[in-house]
Design a protein around this motif. Sequence first.
Motif, mmCIF file in Angstrom:
data_model
loop_
_atom_site.group_PDB
_atom_site.id
_atom_site.type_symbol
_atom_site.label_atom_id
_atom_site.label_comp_id
_atom_site.label_asym_id
_atom_site.label_seq_id
_atom_site.Cartn_x
_atom_site.Cartn_y
_atom_site.Cartn_z
ATOM 1 N N SER A 62 4.100 -0.224 -8.145
ATOM 2 C CA SER A 62 4.826 -0.112 -9.416
ATOM 3 C C SER A 62 6.314 -0.346 -9.225
ATOM 4 O O SER A 62 6.984 -0.924 -10.096
ATOM 5 N N ASP A 63 6.865 0.099 -8.104
ATOM 6 C CA ASP A 63 8.296 -0.087 -7.822
ATOM 7 C C ASP A 63 8.597 -1.423 -7.156
ATOM 8 O O ASP A 63 9.728 -1.644 -6.692
ATOM 9 N N SER A 64 7.587 -2.299 -7.065
ATOM 10 C CA SER A 64 7.734 -3.655 -6.490
ATOM 11 C C SER A 64 8.102 -3.638 -5.014
ATOM 12 O O SER A 64 8.580 -4.646 -4.481
ATOM 13 N N GLU A 65 7.901 -2.506 -4.340
ATOM 14 C CA GLU A 65 8.196 -2.464 -2.907
ATOM 15 C C GLU A 65 7.184 -3.281 -2.114
ATOM 16 O O GLU A 65 7.538 -3.890 -1.094
ATOM 17 N N LEU A 66 5.935 -3.297 -2.570
ATOM 18 C CA LEU A 66 4.943 -4.129 -1.879
ATOM 19 C C LEU A 66 5.255 -5.607 -2.058
ATOM 20 O O LEU A 66 5.021 -6.418 -1.155
ATOM 21 N N VAL A 67 5.776 -5.961 -3.242
ATOM 22 C CA VAL A 67 6.177 -7.353 -3.470
ATOM 23 C C VAL A 67 7.300 -7.738 -2.516
ATOM 24 O O VAL A 67 7.313 -8.836 -1.947
ATOM 25 N N ALA A 68 8.230 -6.800 -2.310
ATOM 26 C CA ALA A 68 9.332 -7.067 -1.384
ATOM 27 C C ALA A 68 8.823 -7.239 0.044
ATOM 28 O O ALA A 68 9.288 -8.129 0.789
ATOM 29 N N LEU A 69 7.863 -6.394 0.434
ATOM 30 C CA LEU A 69 7.308 -6.524 1.782
ATOM 31 C C LEU A 69 6.584 -7.849 1.960
ATOM 32 O O LEU A 69 6.702 -8.503 3.007
ATOM 33 N N ARG A 70 5.853 -8.277 0.937
ATOM 34 C CA ARG A 70 5.170 -9.569 1.026
ATOM 35 C C ARG A 70 6.173 -10.698 1.075
ATOM 36 O O ARG A 70 5.951 -11.718 1.744
ATOM 37 N N GLY A 71 7.296 -10.521 0.374
ATOM 38 C CA GLY A 71 8.343 -11.538 0.436
ATOM 39 C C GLY A 71 8.981 -11.634 1.801
ATOM 40 O O GLY A 71 9.511 -12.690 2.188
ATOM 41 N N CYS A 72 8.924 -10.542 2.568
ATOM 42 C CA CYS A 72 9.456 -10.554 3.947
ATOM 43 C C CYS A 72 8.432 -11.079 4.955
ATOM 44 O O CYS A 72 8.677 -11.050 6.169
ATOM 45 N N GLY A 73 7.258 -11.482 4.440
ATOM 46 C CA GLY A 73 6.245 -12.045 5.331
ATOM 47 C C GLY A 73 5.200 -11.065 5.809
ATOM 48 O O GLY A 73 4.391 -11.392 6.687
ATOM 49 N N VAL A 74 5.191 -9.851 5.253
ATOM 50 C CA VAL A 74 4.194 -8.851 5.651
ATOM 51 C C VAL A 74 2.944 -9.045 4.796
ATOM 52 O O VAL A 74 3.022 -9.038 3.568
ATOM 53 N N SER A 75 1.813 -9.224 5.442
ATOM 54 C CA SER A 75 0.566 -9.438 4.701
ATOM 55 C C SER A 75 0.037 -8.125 4.142
ATOM 56 O O SER A 75 0.397 -7.030 4.600
ATOM 57 N N VAL A 76 -0.830 -8.238 3.153
ATOM 58 C CA VAL A 76 -1.449 -7.053 2.562
ATOM 59 C C VAL A 76 -2.270 -6.311 3.604
ATOM 60 O O VAL A 76 -2.292 -5.073 3.639
ATOM 61 N N TYR A 77 -2.954 -7.053 4.459
ATOM 62 C CA TYR A 77 -3.778 -6.426 5.503
ATOM 63 C C TYR A 77 -2.915 -5.565 6.426
ATOM 64 O O TYR A 77 -3.332 -4.475 6.835
ATOM 65 N N ARG A 78 -1.700 -6.058 6.726
ATOM 66 C CA ARG A 78 -0.813 -5.301 7.620
ATOM 67 C C ARG A 78 -0.296 -4.048 6.927
ATOM 68 O O ARG A 78 -0.139 -2.995 7.562
ATOM 69 N N MET A 79 -0.035 -4.133 5.623
ATOM 70 C CA MET A 79 0.417 -2.941 4.891
ATOM 71 C C MET A 79 -0.660 -1.855 4.878
ATOM 72 O O MET A 79 -0.378 -0.673 5.063
ATOM 73 N N VAL A 80 -1.891 -2.280 4.640
ATOM 74 C CA VAL A 80 -2.998 -1.331 4.529
ATOM 75 C C VAL A 80 -3.390 -0.774 5.891
ATOM 76 O O VAL A 80 -3.959 0.321 5.985
ATOM 77 N N LEU A 81 -3.064 -1.497 6.960
ATOM 78 C CA LEU A 81 -3.429 -1.046 8.306
ATOM 79 C C LEU A 81 -2.857 0.329 8.607
ATOM 80 O O LEU A 81 -3.507 1.146 9.270
ATOM 81 N N THR A 82 -1.662 0.619 8.105
ATOM 82 C CA THR A 82 -1.058 1.934 8.330
ATOM 83 C C THR A 82 -1.924 3.045 7.741
ATOM 84 O O THR A 82 -2.187 4.066 8.390
ATOM 85 N N ALA A 83 -2.394 2.836 6.521
ATOM 86 C CA ALA A 83 -3.254 3.832 5.874
ATOM 87 C C ALA A 83 -4.572 3.994 6.623
ATOM 88 O O ALA A 83 -5.077 5.111 6.775
ATOM 89 N N VAL A 84 -5.132 2.875 7.104
ATOM 90 C CA VAL A 84 -6.405 2.940 7.819
ATOM 91 C C VAL A 84 -6.240 3.699 9.134
ATOM 92 O O VAL A 84 -7.091 4.519 9.509
ATOM 93 N N MET A 85 -5.141 3.456 9.847
ATOM 94 C CA MET A 85 -4.911 4.152 11.114
ATOM 95 C C MET A 85 -4.725 5.650 10.893
ATOM 96 O O MET A 85 -5.250 6.476 11.651
#
Length: 373
Positions: free
Chosen positions: A80-103
Motif C-alpha cells: 500500500s505504501d509502494s515500498e514493494l514497488v520501490a524494491l522492484r525498481g531497485c532490481g529486487v524480485s518478488v521471490y527475493r522479497m518473500v524469501l525473508t518471510a519464508v525463512m
Amino acid sequence: MDRYLARELLPTFLFGVGAFASIGVTIDSMFELIRKIVESGLPISIAVQVFTLTMPEFIVLAFPMSTLLATLMTYSRLSSDSELVALRGCGVSVYRMVLTAVMLSLVVTGMTFVFNEHLAPASKYRATQILNAALKSETPTIVKRQNIFYPEYQKVKKKDGSGNRKILTRLFYADEFDGKEMKGLTIIDRSTEGLSQIVVSESGEWNPSQNVWNFHNGTIYLVAPDRSYRNILRFEHQQIKLPRTALDLAQKSRDYGEMNISQALEQLEVERLGGDEQKIRKLQVRIQQKISLPFVCVVFGLVGAAMGTVPQRTGKGTSFGISVIVIFSYYLLWFITGALGEAGIFSPLVAAWMCNFLGFGVGFLLLRRVAQK
C-alpha cells in the motif's frame, strides 16, 4: 532489506501469538475452570496453575495463525505504501522479497515443533493430573478403570486361497483394575491351533521379572477342536504366559493430545497388537498430523506474503479479516481430511499432508502471478 522486513514482521507476529493464544485458552479452558471454581469448589490457585499449564497447547496453534497474520499485514502495508514497488525498481524480485518471510517461517516451524513435541503434551498431561487430584476424581499415580475389554485379532488365509480374513485369537476381560491388580478376569485364548482355553480368575497381576501373568483362585477350561471340554483345572495360583497388552491399555492415562510422537508410536504398537483397525488408523493420522502441523507455519508464511504482495490498498482491519477467513478455511479442510483419513478413505500420510501441499500450491501460484506483472 532482510533486517527491515524482519523488524516489520516480528511485532505483528508477537501480537498474533498473544491474541490468538489468549482467545483460544479463554474459550476452551477459562470458562470451564470458572464453572469448576463455582460448582466444585476448585481452589483459585489450582485454577491459575491449570490455566497456565494449558497455555502451551494454544501457543502451538497460535504460531501458524500469527505467521499468516504477520506476513499478510506486513506485506500488504508495504504494498500500500509502494515500498514493494520501490524494491522492484531497485532490481529486487518478488521471490527475493518473500524469501525473508519464508525463512522466518522456517524458524517458527522449528519453534512449533519443539513446543508441540516437548512442552505442550507434558504440560497438558500435568494440568490434567493437577485438576483430577484437586477434584479428587482420580489420583495422579494410580489409574482405576472398570470393564477392561481387549480383543486380539490375527489375519489368516482363507481355505480357498482368495485372501485373508480376520479372526479373534484372544479375548481379555476384567471387571476392574486398581492400578496394580486386575479383578474378575475372564480370558478366552484361541491362539494355539487345535486347542482353546478359557481362564476364569478372581484376580491377576503382571509379573515383570518373568514376563508372565500371576492368576489367583480360578479355573482353566481346556476345549478340544470338537468344542468339548478336554480338561478342567482349578488353581489357587497359576502362572500363564500371555501378552501384557491388556495391562498397557488399562494403564493408559493419556489421550492423544497428551502424548508426544515417541509416546504415540509406542501406543501405536500396543494398538496393533489389539488389531482394532479404527483405533490404529486414528492414531496413525494423529501422528502424521503432529509431524505436519509445524509446517503449516511455512505454508501460511508463503501464502500470507504472496497475498500481501498483490498491488492493493488494504488496511489492517481488512488484512486481519482475510487472515481469519484463510485460517478458518484451512483448518476446516484440515479437520475434514483428518476425518477421511480416520475413516480409511485417505491414507494417514495423505490425510495429514494434503492441506500443506494444497497451501504450497496456492502460495506459489499467487507468487508467480505477482512476479509476472
